[in-house]
Design an enzyme around this catalytic site. Structure first.
Site, PDB file in Angstrom:
ATOM      1  N   HIS A 187      -3.391   6.993   3.112  1.00  0.00           N
ATOM      2  CA  HIS A 187      -3.994   5.716   2.577  1.00  0.00           C
ATOM      3  C   HIS A 187      -5.011   5.208   3.362  1.00  0.00           C
ATOM      4  O   HIS A 187      -5.358   5.734   4.372  1.00  0.00           O
ATOM      5  CB  HIS A 187      -2.894   4.508   3.074  1.00  0.00           C
ATOM      6  N   CYS A 201       0.849  -1.319   0.046  1.00  0.00           N
ATOM      7  CA  CYS A 201      -0.113  -0.084   0.179  1.00  0.00           C
ATOM      8  C   CYS A 201       0.955   1.225  -0.042  1.00  0.00           C
ATOM      9  O   CYS A 201       0.401   2.267  -0.243  1.00  0.00           O
ATOM     10  CB  CYS A 201      -1.181  -0.139   1.300  1.00  0.00           C
ATOM     11  N   ASN A 203     -10.210  -0.404   0.355  1.00  0.00           N
ATOM     12  CA  ASN A 203      -8.604  -0.476   0.228  1.00  0.00           C
ATOM     13  C   ASN A 203      -8.270  -0.900  -1.083  1.00  0.00           C
ATOM     14  O   ASN A 203      -8.672  -2.167  -1.230  1.00  0.00           O
ATOM     15  CB  ASN A 203      -8.083  -1.242   1.575  1.00  0.00           C
TER      16      ASN A 203
HETATM   17  O1  UT7 Z   1      -3.484  -1.718   3.841  1.00  0.00           O
HETATM   18  C1  UT7 Z   1      -3.282  -2.591   4.705  1.00  0.00           C
HETATM   19  C2  UT7 Z   1      -4.478  -3.411   4.999  1.00  0.00           C
HETATM   20  N1  UT7 Z   1      -4.963  -3.696   6.293  1.00  0.00           N
HETATM   21  C3  UT7 Z   1      -5.371  -2.804   7.577  1.00  0.00           C
HETATM   22  O2  UT7 Z   1      -5.075  -1.990   7.375  1.00  0.00           O
HETATM   23  C4  UT7 Z   1      -6.007  -3.776   8.382  1.00  0.00           C
HETATM   24  C5  UT7 Z   1      -6.061  -2.741   9.648  1.00  0.00           C
HETATM   25  N2  UT7 Z   1      -7.138  -3.647  10.610  1.00  0.00           N
HETATM   26  C6  UT7 Z   1      -8.409  -3.423  10.592  1.00  0.00           C
HETATM   27  O3  UT7 Z   1      -8.802  -2.391   9.758  1.00  0.00           O
HETATM   28  C7  UT7 Z   1      -9.355  -3.687  11.403  1.00  0.00           C
HETATM   29  O4  UT7 Z   1      -8.857  -4.650  12.457  1.00  0.00           O
HETATM   30  C8  UT7 Z   1     -10.461  -4.608  10.805  1.00  0.00           C
HETATM   31  C9  UT7 Z   1     -11.564  -3.949  10.195  1.00  0.00           C
HETATM   32  C10 UT7 Z   1     -10.014  -5.719  10.114  1.00  0.00           C
HETATM   33  C11 UT7 Z   1     -11.314  -5.660  11.876  1.00  0.00           C
HETATM   34  O5  UT7 Z   1     -11.796  -4.530  12.911  1.00  0.00           O
HETATM   35  P1  UT7 Z   1     -11.564  -4.776  14.270  1.00  0.00           P
HETATM   36  O6  UT7 Z   1     -12.522  -3.872  15.104  1.00  0.00           O
HETATM   37  O7  UT7 Z   1     -10.239  -4.951  14.666  1.00  0.00           O
HETATM   38  O8  UT7 Z   1     -12.426  -6.148  14.496  1.00  0.00           O
HETATM   39  P2  UT7 Z   1     -11.898  -7.783  15.088  1.00  0.00           P
HETATM   40  O9  UT7 Z   1     -11.064  -8.242  14.225  1.00  0.00           O
HETATM   41  O10 UT7 Z   1     -11.401  -7.449  16.468  1.00  0.00           O
HETATM   42  O11 UT7 Z   1     -13.330  -8.433  15.232  1.00  0.00           O
HETATM   43  C12 UT7 Z   1     -14.388  -8.169  16.208  1.00  0.00           C
HETATM   44  C13 UT7 Z   1     -15.441  -8.931  16.145  1.00  0.00           C
HETATM   45  C14 UT7 Z   1     -14.656 -10.358  15.812  1.00  0.00           C
HETATM   46  O12 UT7 Z   1     -16.081 -11.190  16.446  1.00  0.00           O
HETATM   47  P3  UT7 Z   1     -15.863 -11.755  18.017  1.00  0.00           P
HETATM   48  O13 UT7 Z   1     -14.668 -12.514  18.145  1.00  0.00           O
HETATM   49  O14 UT7 Z   1     -15.883 -10.348  18.791  1.00  0.00           O
HETATM   50  O15 UT7 Z   1     -17.193 -12.470  18.185  1.00  0.00           O
HETATM   51  C15 UT7 Z   1     -14.851 -10.792  14.497  1.00  0.00           C
HETATM   52  O16 UT7 Z   1     -15.039 -11.964  14.204  1.00  0.00           O
HETATM   53  O17 UT7 Z   1     -16.041  -8.660  14.627  1.00  0.00           O
HETATM   54  C16 UT7 Z   1     -15.841  -9.994  13.851  1.00  0.00           C
HETATM   55  N3  UT7 Z   1     -15.840  -9.668  12.456  1.00  0.00           N
HETATM   56  C17 UT7 Z   1     -17.023  -9.561  11.734  1.00  0.00           C
HETATM   57  N4  UT7 Z   1     -18.141  -9.262  11.830  1.00  0.00           N
HETATM   58  C18 UT7 Z   1     -19.006  -8.898  10.833  1.00  0.00           C
HETATM   59  C19 UT7 Z   1     -14.733  -9.725  11.644  1.00  0.00           C
HETATM   60  N5  UT7 Z   1     -14.885  -9.459  10.632  1.00  0.00           N
HETATM   61  C20 UT7 Z   1     -16.452  -9.192  10.670  1.00  0.00           C
HETATM   62  C21 UT7 Z   1     -17.450  -8.763   9.329  1.00  0.00           C
HETATM   63  N6  UT7 Z   1     -18.733  -8.905   9.715  1.00  0.00           N
HETATM   64  N7  UT7 Z   1     -16.745  -8.511   8.193  1.00  0.00           N
END
Ligand code: UT7
Length: 325
Positions: A252, A113, A282
């Site tokens: 970004h 990125c 993204n």
């Molecule tokens: O260019 C570089 C690319 N990558 C990034 O920049 C990624 C950086 N990270 C992020 O943007 C965030 O960490 C994410 C958007 C990927 C995830 O958000 P988060 O607030 O960190 O969520 P999490 O991974 O802690 O998940 C929270 C909950 C989980 O459920 P439980 O374990 O609390 O029951 C996940 O399973 O949200 C769940 N979850 C979803 N629920 C509905 C994860 N993805 C989804 C989804 N829809 N798409």
């Protein structure tokens, strides 16, 4: 040393739109979760037969047309991508042929990125040193080819697109005032596409399996905020400018919450930050290139504006530039 600036910009976005409602049909997610956790409402998806070079060529053509620059005057083409059509030839060579830039050298850069800013800074060195007069930098990604459409944690984040710019000599006081490139390889495991190793003597080598994005989102989030904030501060210091002088920050676009956290950390008013993640998700290297194009087109960046560009990406690689438009 000459002043080197961006003379023209272009972009290309595939016409096919994938909404959050579409994703609700293929994974266990909701429009509400995606919007509140990422800021994304929809993203563009290239057609099956539309490759990275197709996106790159269209963005390049627009940059040439808007800048009224003849392709034969381009001395170097740099394409920044992690999703090239193939291992070789480079996408830059495919673009060179398509636009008729017969006098140009061409190569690709892989910096995820952060690719576009790695490309700008590389281009600037060739120009400032007087080796070349005009360099075309394109960030193009068909990143949806690397997405695991069964993984709700990643498939909602990404989209395809391309942005381009042509660099050359800028007026006195204008152009790229500073650059900062950084890498922290110790965080490489936080986001990777791992290709399977093959043994030529094994009969069960499966050539149909395609590698997909593997990501530890939560950990990456924290490193992203810190590295982007640090990159802005270092590049401002190098340029001898302060935050209150910056008119527009173009970051970004990985997650609206990452952008908000950087703004909070550095005390940047959010209305100074250009955001278009809701429309495209993204797009890896292409995100900041398309955002820069739109920021100028929509009037957030005008002649004389002081602009901060900042990125982070898999590697982990971060980068920033301060530009007087
Ligand atoms: O260019 C570089 C690319 N990558 C990034 O920049 C990624 C950086 N990270 C992020 O943007 C965030 O960490 C994410 C958007 C990927 C995830 O958000 P988060 O607030 O960190 O969520 P999490 O991974 O802690 O998940 C929270 C909950 C989980 O459920 P439980 O374990 O609390 O029951 C996940 O399973 O949200 C769940 N979850 C979803 N629920 C509905 C994860 N993805 C989804 C989804 N829809 N798409």
């Amino acid at each position: 040393m000459k002043n080197i600036g961006i003379l023209s910009t272009g972009h290309y976005l595939p016409s096919r739109v994938l909404t959050n409602a579409d994703l609700e049909k293929i994974v266990d997610t909701t429009d509400e979760w995606i919007i509140t956790r990422t800021g994304i409402k929809e993203r563009r998806i290239a057609d099956k037969d539309e490759r990275c070079s197709h996106l790159a060529i269209n963005a390049a053509i627009e940059a040439l047309e808007r800048g009224k620059i003849d392709a034969k005057d381009i001395d170097l083409i740099i394409v920044t991508t992690i999703t090239p059509d193939s291992n070789f030839p480079s996408v830059a060579c495919l673009v060179q042929k398509a636009i008729g830039a017969t006098n140009a050298a061409a190569f690709d850069i892989s910096a995820a990125c952060s690719g576009f800013l790695y490309g700008l800074t590389t281009a600037k060195q060739f120009l400032a040193g007087g080796i070349y007069k005009k360099v075309l930098v394109i960030a193009a990604e068909k990143i949806t080819d690397l997405v695991d459409w069964n993984d709700r944690g990643t498939c909602v984040l990404f989209g395809d697109g391309a942005g381009a710019c042509i660099l050359g000599e800028a007026e006195e006081g204008h152009g790229i005032l500073s650059e900062h490139l950084h890498a922290q390889g110790e965080f490489g495991h936080l986001m990777a596409v791992i290709t399977e190793m093959k043994d030529p003597l094994e009969q069960d080598n499966d050539t149909t399996k395609s590698p997909v994005i593997n990501m530890q989102g939560k950990e990456l989030f924290k490193v992203a905020v810190n590295s982007m904030a640090e990159a802005i501060e270092i590049s401002m210091k190098k340029a001898g400018v302060s935050l209150d002088q910056i008119d527009c920050v173009v970051p970004h676009q990985a997650n609206d919450r990452i952008i908000t956290a950087v703004a909070k950390k550095l005390n940047i008013p959010k209305d100074k930050i250009f955001i278009n993640i809701h429309k495209y998700g993204n797009m890896s290297a292409a995100s900041i290139a398309v955002a820069l194009y739109e920021a100028e087109k929509q009037g957030s960046i005008k002649k004389g504006s002081l602009v901060a560009l900042v990125t982070f990406g898999a590697g982990l690689v971060s980068a920033a530039n301060i530009v007087r438009w």
